[in-house]
Design an enzyme around this catalytic site. Structure first.
Site, short mmCIF file in Angstrom:
data_model
loop_
_atom_site.label_atom_id
_atom_site.label_comp_id
_atom_site.label_asym_id
_atom_site.label_seq_id
_atom_site.Cartn_x
_atom_site.Cartn_y
_atom_site.Cartn_z
N SER A 1 0.84 -1.21 0.00
CA SER A 1 0.00 0.00 0.00
C SER A 1 0.86 1.25 0.00
CB SER A 1 -0.87 0.03 1.26
OG SER A 1 -1.94 -0.84 1.13
N TYR B 1 -9.80 -9.01 1.91
CA TYR B 1 -10.91 -8.14 2.33
C TYR B 1 -11.59 -7.43 1.16
CZ TYR B 1 -7.50 -4.34 2.00
OH TYR B 1 -6.55 -3.45 1.55
N GLU B 2 -10.94 -7.44 -0.02
CA GLU B 2 -11.59 -6.84 -1.19
C GLU B 2 -12.68 -7.77 -1.73
OE1 GLU B 2 -8.68 -4.69 -3.98
OE2 GLU B 2 -7.34 -5.86 -2.71
N ALA C 1 2.92 -2.55 3.67
CA ALA C 1 2.80 -1.59 4.77
C ALA C 1 2.25 -2.38 5.96
CB ALA C 1 1.81 -0.50 4.37
N HIS D 1 -6.22 -8.25 -2.01
CA HIS D 1 -6.36 -8.63 -0.60
C HIS D 1 -7.65 -9.41 -0.41
CE1 HIS D 1 -4.18 -4.74 -0.82
NE2 HIS D 1 -3.47 -5.18 0.19
N ASN E 1 2.75 2.54 10.87
CA ASN E 1 2.03 3.04 12.06
C ASN E 1 2.34 2.11 13.21
OD1 ASN E 1 0.31 1.21 10.27
ND2 ASN E 1 -0.81 1.07 12.20
N MET F 1 -2.36 -7.19 6.20
CA MET F 1 -3.47 -7.97 5.61
C MET F 1 -3.07 -8.58 4.27
SD MET F 1 -6.31 -5.00 6.29
CE MET F 1 -6.23 -3.97 7.77
N SER F 2 -1.78 -8.87 4.10
CA SER F 2 -1.34 -9.34 2.77
C SER F 2 -0.12 -10.23 2.89
CB SER F 2 -1.01 -8.13 1.88
OG SER F 2 0.18 -7.51 2.33
N HIS G 1 -5.83 4.41 7.22
CA HIS G 1 -5.15 4.16 5.94
C HIS G 1 -4.39 5.39 5.46
CE1 HIS G 1 -4.31 1.81 2.41
NE2 HIS G 1 -4.96 2.61 1.59
N HIS H 1 -3.08 1.44 -4.55
CA HIS H 1 -2.76 0.27 -5.39
C HIS H 1 -3.24 0.59 -6.81
CE1 HIS H 1 -1.67 -2.62 -2.14
NE2 HIS H 1 -2.41 -1.77 -1.44
#
Ligand SMILES: O=P(O)(O)O[C@H]1O[C@H](CO)[C@@H](O)[C@H]1O
Ligand SMILES: Nc1nc2[nH]cnc2c(=O)[nH]1
Length: 293
Positions: A37, A92-93, A120, A90, A247, A223-224, A261, A68
């Site tokens: 990301s 979640y998409e 990230a 991902h 973060n 998440m990846s 994000h 992306h």
């Protein structure tokens, strides 16, 4: 009756995409770079670019997340042929996991031997600072524990074995090389090495979840990456993983910080030039080793 649901791609479908790309570009990449990301700027280090929008490539899923771009960039880096994903997929998409990892097998059919996988991530280790780069030495696959692995289903031996080993997923020599490169670039102060944990997202973690992941041994969370790495290792690629700590995970109930994000993308922008130098020097120094570039 429900219509039969697609369970994965056939070998022929991966091949259609690889053949289509091979026919449209002279590049024959040995190295794939997957941009996390906000890290799509990494593709700018490639020369003699040939760029494809995902929407033009047969069978390719489409990127839906900010940061992306959804482009496949072929090019050379210090004379080495590379392909760069500006945008990954991902869970979640809404993609099934075999779609998330689709490009990896296409790259394997194109001849890619080394995958550089970036992301990230939120820092769980209290010694980590925003802007640190973390060499991934290992992972925790939480969706995998629940049975959501990209290798579930019939195994195609043309790609790899039914039961691939993952104890050596993140190549030790490549991590050593990255440490050398970081030292030479003066980046050692913000270079870490640790364990990446993948979660499903898209919600960021609760405080209790952050504590749980830390106790399990994770240094960073995202998440990846892990799904791609499993497929890359299954089909025999060498893997180098790099997280940008964008973060700090919120671990304290009195904290006013909230993961978001925009902060993730902002840290990517701030570290863009160092990341480009890191990956560029790393690729320059990659040696052919047992025919692996
Ligand atoms: O892992 P990448 O694609 O770098 O993206 C990370 O950043 C996003 C959250 O800000 C999530 O998609 C997380 O996985
Ligand atoms: N799950 C998760 N993904 C991230 N990607 C970037 N930062 C984070 C984070 O804090 N948590």
């Amino acid at each position: 009756m429900f219509p039969e649901q697609k369970q994965g791609y056939t070998y022929e479908e991966y091949k259609v995409t690889a053949d289509w790309l091979r026919a449209k570009t002279e590049h024959r990449p040995l190295i794939a770079i997957i941009c996390g990301s906000g890290l799509g700027g990494l593709a700018e280090i490639l020369k003699d670019q040939k760029v494809f929008s995902y929407s033009d490539i047969p069978n390719f899923p489409q990127s839906t997340v900010q940061g992306h771009a959804g482009q496949l960039v072929f090019g050379t880096l210090n004379g080495k042929s590379c392909v760069c994903m500006q945008g990954r997929f991902h869970l979640y998409e809404g993609f099934p996991i075999w779609q998330v990892t689709f490009p990896i097998r296409v790259f394997q059919l194109l001849g890619v031997q080394t995958a550089i996988v970036t992301n990230a991530a939120g820092g769980l280790n209290e010694d980590y600072n925003v802007g640190d780069m973390m060499l991934i030495k290992d992972h925790l696959n939480l969706p995998g524990f629940a049975g959501n692995s990209p290798l579930v289903g019939p195994n195609d031996e043309r790609f790899g074995p039914r039961f691939p080993c993952m104890s050596d997923a993140y190549d030790r020599d490549l991590r050593k090389l990255a440490q050398t490169v970081a030292r030479e670039l003066g980046f050692s102060d913000f270079l870490k090495e640790g364990v990446y944990s993948v979660v499903g997202g898209p919600s960021f973690e609760t405080i209790a979840e952050c504590h749980m992941l830390k106790r399990l041994g994770a240094d960073a969370v995202g998440m990846s990456t892990v799904h791609e790495v499993i497929v890359a290792r299954h089909c025999g690629m060498r893997v180098f993983g790099l997280s940008l700590i964008t973060n700090k995970a919120v671990m304290d109930y009195d904290s006013k910080s909230k993961a978001n994000h925009e902060e993730v993308l902002q840290t990517g922008r701030e570290r863009a030039s160092q990341l480009k130098r890191m990956i560029s020097s790393f690729v320059e120094r990659l040696e052919r080793n047992n025919n692996v570039c």
